[in-house]
Enzyme design. Structure first.
Site, short mmCIF file in Angstrom:
data_model
loop_
_atom_site.label_atom_id
_atom_site.label_comp_id
_atom_site.label_asym_id
_atom_site.label_seq_id
_atom_site.Cartn_x
_atom_site.Cartn_y
_atom_site.Cartn_z
N HIS A 161 39.37 42.84 36.17
CA HIS A 161 39.13 43.50 37.45
C HIS A 161 40.21 43.03 38.43
O HIS A 161 40.69 41.89 38.34
CB HIS A 161 37.76 43.15 38.01
CG HIS A 161 36.62 43.76 37.27
ND1 HIS A 161 35.39 43.94 37.85
CD2 HIS A 161 36.51 44.25 36.01
CE1 HIS A 161 34.57 44.50 36.99
NE2 HIS A 161 35.24 44.70 35.86
N GLU B 196 40.07 41.98 41.41
CA GLU B 196 39.73 40.75 42.15
C GLU B 196 40.00 39.51 41.31
O GLU B 196 40.58 38.53 41.79
CB GLU B 196 38.26 40.75 42.56
CG GLU B 196 37.85 41.91 43.44
CD GLU B 196 37.23 43.06 42.64
OE1 GLU B 196 37.83 43.48 41.64
OE2 GLU B 196 36.15 43.53 43.04
N CYS C 75 31.79 43.40 42.27
CA CYS C 75 30.62 43.34 41.39
C CYS C 75 30.16 41.88 41.29
O CYS C 75 30.77 40.97 41.87
CB CYS C 75 30.98 43.89 40.01
SG CYS C 75 32.13 42.82 39.09
N CYS D 38 32.94 39.51 39.96
CA CYS D 38 34.00 39.25 40.93
C CYS D 38 33.50 38.44 42.12
O CYS D 38 34.22 37.56 42.62
CB CYS D 38 34.63 40.56 41.36
SG CYS D 38 35.48 41.39 39.98
#
Length: 149
Positions: A53, A55, A83, A86
């Site tokens: 991801h 992040e 999410c 993250c």
């Protein structure tokens, strides 16, 4: 650099994800002086890594730039509400602030479904600023998914 400028950079990163069919999410990390130390986008499809991801990738790069996994005083700016994974990475990095654009009502872990960053039971909490350039961030995601259909 302020949050709006940083979000504009994150939106530029999000556009790069589209080139390899990843969901267009971009993230930027600012050091305590407001200098960009990391800028990444989703790479799950590109790398086949479920943890790739934007992040997480940006936090990893920021830790390298800082010479430490402690990112006290740093700011994570991301186009979509983080999410649980993250948000957990942000807690574990000791990030100071998370700024995001579009809310994620299905998986958001910084206000929408839960608030991992503000949970006092954890060993660290961070400030959350939501809704920065929310319309632009939402449009980027909506357009991507509309084009898939």
């Amino acid at each position: 650099m302020d949050n709006n400028e940083a979000m504009q950079l994150a939106l530029q990163q999000a556009q790069l994800a589209i080139e390899h069919n990843d969901v267009p999410v971009g993230a930027v990390v600012l050091d305590p002086n407001g200098t960009v130390v990391a800028a990444r986008h989703n790479e799950r499809e590109l790398t086949g890594d479920p943890t790739a991801h934007a992040e997480v990738l940006a936090l990893r790069d920021a830790a390298v730039a800082a010479g430490s996994w402690h990112l006290d005083g740093h700011t994570l700016v991301v186009t979509l509400e983080p999410c649980a994974m993250c948000a957990g990475a942000a807690v574990n990095s000791r990030i100071g602030t998370v700024v995001y654009g579009a809310a994620d009502v299905k998986a958001g872990a910084c206000l929408s479904l839960m608030n991992i960053g503000g949970d006092p039971r954890l060993n660290h909490t961070f400030e959350i600023i939501d809704g920065v350039k929310a319309d632009e961030c939402s449009t980027t995601l909506r357009d991507f998914f509309d084009n898939l259909r």
